[in-house]
Scaffold this motif. Structure first.
Motif, short mmCIF file in Angstrom:
data_model
loop_
_atom_site.label_atom_id
_atom_site.label_comp_id
_atom_site.label_asym_id
_atom_site.label_seq_id
_atom_site.Cartn_x
_atom_site.Cartn_y
_atom_site.Cartn_z
N GLN A 10 0.75 -1.19 -0.13
CA GLN A 10 -0.10 -0.02 0.00
C GLN A 10 0.87 1.21 0.08
OE1 GLN A 10 -2.24 -1.09 3.60
NE2 GLN A 10 -4.31 -1.36 2.22
N ALA A 11 1.83 1.27 0.58
CA ALA A 11 2.86 2.50 0.86
C ALA A 11 3.45 2.76 -0.51
CB ALA A 11 3.92 2.15 1.74
N ARG A 12 3.91 1.76 -1.15
CA ARG A 12 4.09 1.87 -2.66
C ARG A 12 2.96 2.49 -3.83
NH1 ARG A 12 8.90 -0.79 -4.29
NH2 ARG A 12 10.02 -1.94 -2.83
N GLU A 13 1.83 2.06 -3.26
CA GLU A 13 0.78 2.66 -4.52
C GLU A 13 0.57 4.11 -3.86
OE1 GLU A 13 -2.26 2.16 -7.26
OE2 GLU A 13 0.00 1.02 -6.70
N ILE A 14 0.47 4.45 -2.41
CA ILE A 14 0.36 5.63 -2.06
C ILE A 14 1.42 6.61 -2.97
CG2 ILE A 14 0.49 7.42 -0.31
CD1 ILE A 14 -0.48 5.20 1.55
N ILE A 15 2.60 6.38 -2.93
CA ILE A 15 3.73 7.21 -3.21
C ILE A 15 3.69 7.19 -4.87
CG2 ILE A 15 6.22 7.26 -3.69
CD1 ILE A 15 6.46 5.58 -1.17
N ARG A 16 3.25 6.26 -5.65
CA ARG A 16 2.81 5.92 -6.94
C ARG A 16 1.90 7.17 -7.33
NH1 ARG A 16 -0.08 4.06 -10.79
NH2 ARG A 16 -1.36 3.33 -9.66
N LEU A 17 0.83 6.95 -6.63
CA LEU A 17 -0.49 7.78 -6.91
C LEU A 17 -0.30 9.08 -6.67
CD1 LEU A 17 -3.36 5.46 -5.50
CD2 LEU A 17 -2.94 5.96 -8.09
N LYS A 18 0.43 9.51 -5.60
CA LYS A 18 0.81 10.74 -5.49
C LYS A 18 1.67 11.42 -6.49
CE LYS A 18 0.37 14.47 -2.97
NZ LYS A 18 -0.92 15.45 -2.81
N PHE A 19 2.77 10.99 -6.44
CA PHE A 19 3.81 11.63 -7.34
C PHE A 19 3.81 11.32 -9.04
CE2 PHE A 19 5.65 11.51 -3.03
CZ PHE A 19 5.59 12.84 -2.87
N SER A 20 3.19 10.02 -9.28
CA SER A 20 3.21 9.65 -10.68
C SER A 20 1.83 10.13 -11.23
CB SER A 20 3.40 8.15 -10.87
OG SER A 20 3.21 8.03 -11.95
N ALA A 21 0.67 9.94 -10.62
CA ALA A 21 -0.85 10.42 -11.10
C ALA A 21 -1.08 11.70 -10.62
CB ALA A 21 -1.64 9.07 -10.99
N ARG A 31 -9.38 5.34 -2.39
CA ARG A 31 -9.12 4.13 -3.34
C ARG A 31 -8.55 2.95 -2.75
NH1 ARG A 31 -6.43 6.42 -8.89
NH2 ARG A 31 -8.36 7.88 -9.65
N LEU A 32 -7.83 2.88 -1.72
CA LEU A 32 -7.01 2.06 -1.00
C LEU A 32 -7.50 1.86 0.37
CD1 LEU A 32 -3.31 3.28 -1.34
CD2 LEU A 32 -4.56 1.65 -2.74
N GLY A 33 -8.83 2.26 0.77
CA GLY A 33 -9.59 2.04 1.64
C GLY A 33 -8.85 2.40 3.25
N LEU A 34 -7.98 3.52 3.12
CA LEU A 34 -7.30 3.92 4.26
C LEU A 34 -7.81 5.40 4.67
CD1 LEU A 34 -3.46 3.26 2.84
CD2 LEU A 34 -5.17 1.74 4.56
N ALA A 35 -7.39 5.70 5.81
CA ALA A 35 -7.96 7.00 6.33
C ALA A 35 -6.99 8.08 5.81
CB ALA A 35 -7.91 6.94 7.94
N ALA A 49 12.66 10.51 5.24
CA ALA A 49 13.55 9.54 4.73
C ALA A 49 14.31 9.84 3.82
CB ALA A 49 12.68 8.12 4.61
N GLY A 50 13.98 11.13 3.11
CA GLY A 50 14.74 11.69 1.97
C GLY A 50 14.73 10.63 0.58
N LEU A 51 13.43 10.22 0.40
CA LEU A 51 13.25 9.32 -0.63
C LEU A 51 12.30 10.12 -1.72
CD1 LEU A 51 12.52 5.87 0.73
CD2 LEU A 51 14.49 6.53 -0.19
N VAL A 52 12.38 9.88 -2.89
CA VAL A 52 11.65 10.67 -3.90
C VAL A 52 11.28 9.57 -4.91
CG1 VAL A 52 12.82 12.79 -3.84
CG2 VAL A 52 13.61 10.92 -5.28
N TRP A 53 10.38 9.92 -5.72
CA TRP A 53 9.67 8.87 -6.80
C TRP A 53 10.53 9.10 -8.02
CZ3 TRP A 53 7.02 4.63 -6.58
CH2 TRP A 53 6.18 4.23 -7.82
N PRO A 54 10.97 8.08 -8.80
CA PRO A 54 10.73 6.88 -8.53
C PRO A 54 11.56 6.44 -7.37
CG PRO A 54 11.94 7.06 -10.53
CD PRO A 54 11.47 8.41 -10.09
N LEU A 55 11.35 5.48 -6.73
CA LEU A 55 12.20 4.77 -5.73
C LEU A 55 13.33 4.18 -6.19
CD1 LEU A 55 9.47 2.92 -3.52
CD2 LEU A 55 10.55 5.16 -2.99
N PRO A 56 14.60 4.04 -5.53
CA PRO A 56 15.71 3.53 -5.98
C PRO A 56 15.55 2.27 -6.46
CG PRO A 56 16.28 4.71 -3.75
CD PRO A 56 14.62 4.96 -3.93
#
Length: 516
Positions: A10-21, A31-35, A49-56
């Motif tokens: 789910q974390a990967r999908e959150i990041i993809r939807l936010k920064f890619s779509a 969409r993911l059934g989360l608060a 954590a200093g991470l950006v999309w796409p992930l390393p």
């Protein structure tokens, strides 16, 4: 209320939807059934954590989780305190009456504000899941000793001239709680070697567990049964001697003895792998090599993930719970069913042993050790003997004989000859003639015994004279001598003898009967 922890998928999908779509936080949560708060928390952690999309490239779920939740703190701030010593917790739980709640109470007393009980249990289960399946079984301290034979043996050259090789069988025993391991080589898996290996294992452990757990080998279990297995009588007797019990594993249930299966695997790899290039010429050499390697296994090599050796676990966990060894080790014995013969003797291992004559024809049980033979009737011992050689001879106790047999028990041919010589030379000569003229000396035993006993009613002097008369007339029976005495023929004058009075016996001398 902190946001819930999400799965890495789910974390990967959150990041993809936010920064890619470019999907909004609320829409991602729908969409993911989360608060929405959970979505925002995940995105904040990504930024921290200093991470950006796409992930390393190559970042797996484990690395992503470590990056997102490395600095996560619970509401109790348990990260301010050291991690519990999970191997020590695991050892404590093997002790009798110790539970996770008790261990947690002790942990909180030493670390106020530490993990909550639920989190403590969760972390312990995570540690436990990383142990081997055998270690995850619950084994109370000093409770069970698992026993079995390794599948492969050790080759031993038994004849240096011919090069004949014989496999030595390896017996393995392991304590459930401490995993303390014992191994010993014997020639066979038969009952004598099986019992001897148990005795040696208990001596090596230095105590007695509450249960012995074998598989359903025919050596240990006469009749395998899920509910009421029938254990070999000698094996059960050994258990009684050591004040323990036997609990065979259920038929076709290898998980019941997973501990010893794992120990067998360890022994085979630890021993057989290291001994594969060595050549042995005796069983003693094999056991010396095995003892050295097993000592290393128990006392030098720590158990992975626990950080302590099997010997240390034995002393810390099992030793206080083991029963004391008896003063004397068990002496191997065998049981055999027998029928008492009409002569009140039983035959055991090509030798005959007496029982009281009233038990003739009874069905009895004989218990054989290296030195003794004990005979039981319905659980009551009715006779005991020192074990004799397998020479088909008899061992008879006088008290077992009926009174009519007892009168003859102490008489032998040599004793009859000695008593006849005490009466006189003629009596001795007559007895020798009786014994020599029978096909077998023992056939003249009773006749000579009767002749010697005539000295009681008639006196030695008259019997000596009657013996001279019997030799003169060629009489060679008890009845003839008694008839001479009854008719007073012994008082008639006889032919003159040699000056020393000894009858002259020779096959070429004609007696008076020849001239009649």
């Amino acid at each position: 209320m902190p946001a819930e922890r999400v799965a890495m998928r789910q974390a990967r999908e959150i990041i993809r939807l936010k920064f890619s779509a470019g999907v909004s936080t609320r829409e991602i949560g729908r969409r993911l059934g989360l608060a929405p708060s959970t979505v925002r928390e995940t995105l904040n952690r990504l930024a921290s954590a200093g991470l950006v999309w796409p992930l390393p490239e190559g970042m797996g779920d484990t690395e992503l989780e470590a990056a997102l939740y490395a600095n996560r703190r619970s509401k109790r701030g348990h990260r301010r305190h050291p991690e519990p010593d999970w191997p020590a917790v695991q050892r404590d739980l093997k002790r009798k009456h110790v539970t996770l709640l008790i261990v947690w109470d002790e942990y909180i007393a030493a670390n106020p504000g530490g993990y909550s009980y639920s989190r403590f249990c969760e972390l312990y289960r995570g540690f436990e899941s990383k142990l081997s399946p055998t270690m995850r079984q619950t084994h109370a301290a000093g409770e069970r000793l698992f026993v079995d034979y390794a599948g492969d043996g050790v080759p031993v050259v038994v004849d240096r001239l011919t090069g004949e090789i014989r496999n030595a069988q390896i017996f393995v025993a392991v304590l459930g709680a401490s995993s303390f391991t014992f191994a010993h080589a014997g020639w066979t898996q038969a009952l004598p070697d099986w019992i001897d290996a148990h005795v040696r294992a208990l001596e090596a452990i230095g105590g007695v567990p509450h249960l012995l757990v074998p598989d359903n080998t025919k050596t240990a279990v006469i009749k395998a049964c899920l509910y009421d297995p029938q254990v070999n009588r000698t094996y059960a007797e050994m258990a009684v001697h050591y004040d323990t019990a036997i609990l065979p594993a259920r038929p076709r249930r290898p998980r019941d003895k997973a501990k010893v299966e794992q120990a067998v695997l360890i022994v085979e790899r630890w021993l057989l792998g290291r001994l594969r290039h060595r050549i042995f010429y005796s069983l003693a050499d094999v056991n010396a090599a095995i003892a050295e390697l097993v000592t290393q296994l128990n006392e030098v090599c720590p158990i992975r993930r626990l950080g302590v050796t099997r010997r240390q676990l034995l002393e810390q966990i099992d030793r206080p719970a083991l029963k004391l060894l008896p003063t004397e080790p068990y002496e191997f014995s065998e049981w055999r069913g027998c029928r008492v013969g009409i002569d009140y003797h039983i035959e055991v291992a090509a030798h005959y042993y007496s029982v009281p004559h009233r038990f003739a024809r009874a069905e009895v049980d004989a218990r054989l050790t290296a030195r003794t033979v004990e005979i039981f009737l319905k659980g009551e011992r009715i006779a005991a003997h020192l074990r004799g050689a397998g020479n088909h001879k008899h061992t008879t106790i006088t008290e077992h004989m009926p009174s009519s047999h007892r009168r003859y028990a102490g008489w032998t041919i040599e004793r009859i000859r000695a008593d006849a010589r005490l009466i006189g030379p003629a009596t001795a000569a007559l007895c020798e003639l009786i014994l020599e003229q029978r096909p077998h000396p023992e056939q003249g035993f009773r006749a000579c015994l009767g002749v010697v006993r005539l000295a009681r009613p008639y006196g030695a002097e008259r019997l000596e004279a009657a013996a001279e008369r019997a030799i003169d007339i060629g009489a060679r029976t008890y009845g003839s001598v008694k008839s001479i005495l009854d008719n007073h023929l012994d008082r008639r004058s006889a032919q003159k003898r040699a000056t020393d009075g000894t009858p002259i016996l020779h096959p070429n001398i004609r007696g008076p009967r020849y001239y009649n």
